[in-house]
Design an enzyme around this catalytic site. Sequence first.
Site, PDB file in Angstrom:
ATOM      1  N   GLY B  45      41.264  30.664  33.869  1.00  0.00           N
ATOM      2  CA  GLY B  45      41.953  31.113  34.997  1.00  0.00           C
ATOM      3  C   GLY B  45      43.509  31.153  34.610  1.00  0.00           C
ATOM      4  O   GLY B  45      44.237  31.223  35.411  1.00  0.00           O
ATOM      5  N   GLU B 168      36.780  37.275  25.446  1.00  0.00           N
ATOM      6  CA  GLU B 168      35.854  36.134  25.269  1.00  0.00           C
ATOM      7  C   GLU B 168      34.515  36.907  24.946  1.00  0.00           C
ATOM      8  O   GLU B 168      33.628  36.567  25.189  1.00  0.00           O
ATOM      9  CB  GLU B 168      35.791  35.626  26.585  1.00  0.00           C
ATOM     10  CG  GLU B 168      37.093  35.095  27.157  1.00  0.00           C
ATOM     11  CD  GLU B 168      36.983  33.696  27.746  1.00  0.00           C
ATOM     12  OE1 GLU B 168      36.093  32.914  27.573  1.00  0.00           O
ATOM     13  OE2 GLU B 168      37.950  33.448  28.489  1.00  0.00           O
TER      14      GLU B 168
HETATM   15  N1  LIG Z   1      38.865  39.691  41.411  1.00  0.00           N
HETATM   16  C1  LIG Z   1      39.677  38.662  41.537  1.00  0.00           C
HETATM   17  N2  LIG Z   1      40.085  38.427  43.005  1.00  0.00           N
HETATM   18  C2  LIG Z   1      41.018  37.324  43.267  1.00  0.00           C
HETATM   19  N3  LIG Z   1      41.391  36.347  42.031  1.00  0.00           N
HETATM   20  C3  LIG Z   1      41.059  36.479  40.795  1.00  0.00           C
HETATM   21  C4  LIG Z   1      40.148  37.670  40.806  1.00  0.00           C
HETATM   22  N4  LIG Z   1      40.141  37.595  39.243  1.00  0.00           N
HETATM   23  C5  LIG Z   1      40.784  36.459  38.835  1.00  0.00           C
HETATM   24  N5  LIG Z   1      41.266  36.020  39.895  1.00  0.00           N
HETATM   25  C6  LIG Z   1      42.136  34.864  39.742  1.00  0.00           C
HETATM   26  O1  LIG Z   1      43.364  35.233  39.074  1.00  0.00           O
HETATM   27  C7  LIG Z   1      43.576  33.952  37.988  1.00  0.00           C
HETATM   28  C8  LIG Z   1      43.393  34.484  36.394  1.00  0.00           C
HETATM   29  O2  LIG Z   1      42.048  34.764  36.420  1.00  0.00           O
HETATM   30  P1  LIG Z   1      41.559  35.364  35.109  1.00  0.00           P
HETATM   31  O3  LIG Z   1      42.780  36.404  34.521  1.00  0.00           O
HETATM   32  O4  LIG Z   1      40.302  35.945  35.361  1.00  0.00           O
HETATM   33  O5  LIG Z   1      41.707  34.213  33.923  1.00  0.00           O
HETATM   34  P2  LIG Z   1      41.033  33.897  32.460  1.00  0.00           P
HETATM   35  O6  LIG Z   1      40.396  35.049  32.183  1.00  0.00           O
HETATM   36  O7  LIG Z   1      42.226  33.269  31.821  1.00  0.00           O
HETATM   37  O8  LIG Z   1      40.093  32.795  32.694  1.00  0.00           O
HETATM   38  C9  LIG Z   1      42.794  33.074  38.301  1.00  0.00           C
HETATM   39  O9  LIG Z   1      43.288  31.949  39.156  1.00  0.00           O
HETATM   40  C10 LIG Z   1      41.662  33.551  39.169  1.00  0.00           C
HETATM   41  O10 LIG Z   1      41.161  32.901  40.437  1.00  0.00           O
HETATM   42 MG   LIG Z   2      38.687  35.700  31.292  1.00  0.00          MG
END
Ligand SMILES: Nc1ncnc2c1ncn2[C@@H]1O[C@H](COP(=O)(O)OP(=O)(O)O)[C@@H](O)[C@H]1O
Ligand SMILES: [Mg+2]
Lengths: 265, 281
Positions: B45, B168
Amino acid sequence: MLEKMIFGRYIPGDSFIHKLDPRSKLLFVLFFVVAVFLANNVATYGLLLAFTLFVIFISRIRLYFLLNGLKPILILIIFTFLMHIIFTKEGTLLVDLKIIKIYEEGLRQGIFISIRFLVLVLMTSILTLTTSPISITDGMEDLLNPFKRFKLPVHELALMMSISLRFIPTLMDETDKILKAQLARGSDISTGSIKQRIRAVIPLLVPLFVSAFKRAEELAIAMEVRGYRGGEGRTRYRQLTWGSRDTISMVLLVMLIGALYLLKG
Amino acid sequence: MKEILSLEQVSYSYPTDDDEVVKAIDGVSLSVKDGEWIAIVGHNGSGKSTMAKLIIGLLFPQDGVVNVFNEQLTNENLWDIRSRLGIVFQNPDNQFVGSTVQDDVAFALENNGIPFEEMVKRVHESLKQVKMSEFLDHEPHHLSGGQKQRVAIAGALALRPNLLIMDEATSMLDPQGRDEVIRIVQELKQRTGLTVISITHDLEEALLADRIFVMNKGKILQTGTPDEVFKHGEQLESIGLDMPFALRVSELLRKNGLSLEGEHMTEEELVNELWTSHFKM
Ligand SMILES: Nc1ncnc2c1ncn2[C@@H]1O[C@H](COP(=O)(O)OP(=O)(O)O)[C@@H](O)[C@H]1O
Ligand SMILES: [Mg+2]
C-alpha cells in the site's frame, strides 16, 4: 464415468486426419452433416456407414474406445430404434409376438434412423478427438472471417474462446482447492437434502467468482500493456496451412456427395 | 549516461466515493538512467504498483509529468511507448494469455503487427534468453510458477524493450522459483545492458540493485545505493521492512559486543568477516 466420456476430448496423434487443417475438417463435417440427409435407401445408408468406418480407420482411433466413450448416446440410439420398431405399423408383418408386432417398414425406419444418428455422432466425435480445441477455434475464426463485413466480431469471439480454454484447467484447480478448504471447515456437498447441498455449494461458488473476476481484471491489464488493441492490424502467430491432404479430403467429400445423390431413391 | 525515465512532482489519487482523498502517489520525483537496475521497496500500500501503472500509462497523474524515453507520456504516444517497455506482474497465472508457451511469448508481437517469420525468430530468441527453449509447446498449467514468470519475461523481451519493470514478479514464487527468476534477470542485465526497475518488498532482492528507492505512504523516503540505504536500518524497520538476514545478524552481533569491521550485505561477506576476524585480533 466422466473420464470415459469422449465428448469434447482431444487425443493427440499423427494420423492423416490429425494432420488435416482444422478448416478442411470443419468444412468436411459441416457438409457431411447436410449430406447425411440425402440418404434414403439401403445403398446410401450403407455408403454412409462404410465411409464413416473408413474415416475412423484412418484416424487410428480404436472403434472400441470410441463406442465405449459414446455409451450414453448409443443407449439413446437403441432407444429410438426400439421406438420405431414398436410404433411403426406399415409394410408386411415380420414377427408377431402377440403384444409386439414388428413390421417391415418399422425395422427399415429403425435401422436407417439409427445409422443416421450414429454416423453424425461418430463424425463429429472424430473431429473433436483429432483436433485440439485451440485449432478448432483457429479454423472457425478463419472460416468466419468473411462475416466480419456483417459486423460479426469474429476475432473477439475467437480470442474469448481461446482464453476460456486456457483458463479451464486453472479454474478447475482452484475449484478443487476451494472445495478442499471448505471440506476442511466441515462443509459437505455430497450428503444431505437437495436444499442442504445447494446451500453448501454457495460458499464454493462465491470465492470462485470473486477470484475469477480478479483474474479477468489482471489479465485485461496484462493484455493491454502488451499492446492489445483489438483485431485491427494484428498478425497471427498460429498459422494455418492448407496442404494437398486437405484438397484430397475435399475431393473425397465432393465424390461422396455425388455418389449419395446418384444412389438415392 | 542517458536518462530513460523521469517523474517530476507526480501525484495520483484513486477516485473514491467519499470526500476524503488519500494520495497513492504524493509529489514523487525521480530519474532513472539507461542501463541501471533500480529496486523500489516499500510495504504493502505504499504506492509501488500505482507508480508502475503511471509509468506504463495505465493511469495518468493528476499532477506532474511522467517522461519515458525523453517523451512525455500522453494518450497519443502511449502505444508506441508501451511497445518499447515490458512489464511483468505478480500473479504468474493471470498474465499468461496464450494457450502454449510460444503463443504467449508471441502475444505482444502479434499485437504490434510483426510479420510471421520475424515472430518465429523473436519467440525463439526470447525463450532462449530465459532458458525456456525446451518448453515451446507446453501449456501453462503444466509449468511451475517460476517457469511461468520466465515465460512472462520472455513475452516482455520479445519486443526488445529498453526498460523492464517487474512488479513483485517473484513474490508469489517458492524460493527456488524466485532464485531462478532473479538469476535470469541478472544475467540479462549483464549481457544486454537492459534497464530494470524491480518492485519488491524483499530487501535481499533489493541488494542486487544499483540504486534503491524506498517508498512510504506515496512518497519517496530515501534514495541511494544499497550500502547507503541499509546504513539507516532502523528507519527501514520502522516503516515495516525486514532487513536482509546478514545485516540483521551483524547488527545483533555488534550489539552483543563483537567488534566487526565494515558492512556486510550478504551472508558470504558476513561469514568471511566472521572467520577471518579472529586472525586480526
Ligand atoms: N484500484 C484502486 N482503487 C482504489 N484505491 C487503490 C487502488 N489500487 C490501490 N489503491 C490504494 O492506493 C494505495 C497504493 O496502492 P499500491 O500502489 O497498490 O501499493 P503497493 O503496490 O505498494 O502495495 C493503497 O492505499 C491502496 O489501497
Ligand atoms: Mg503492489
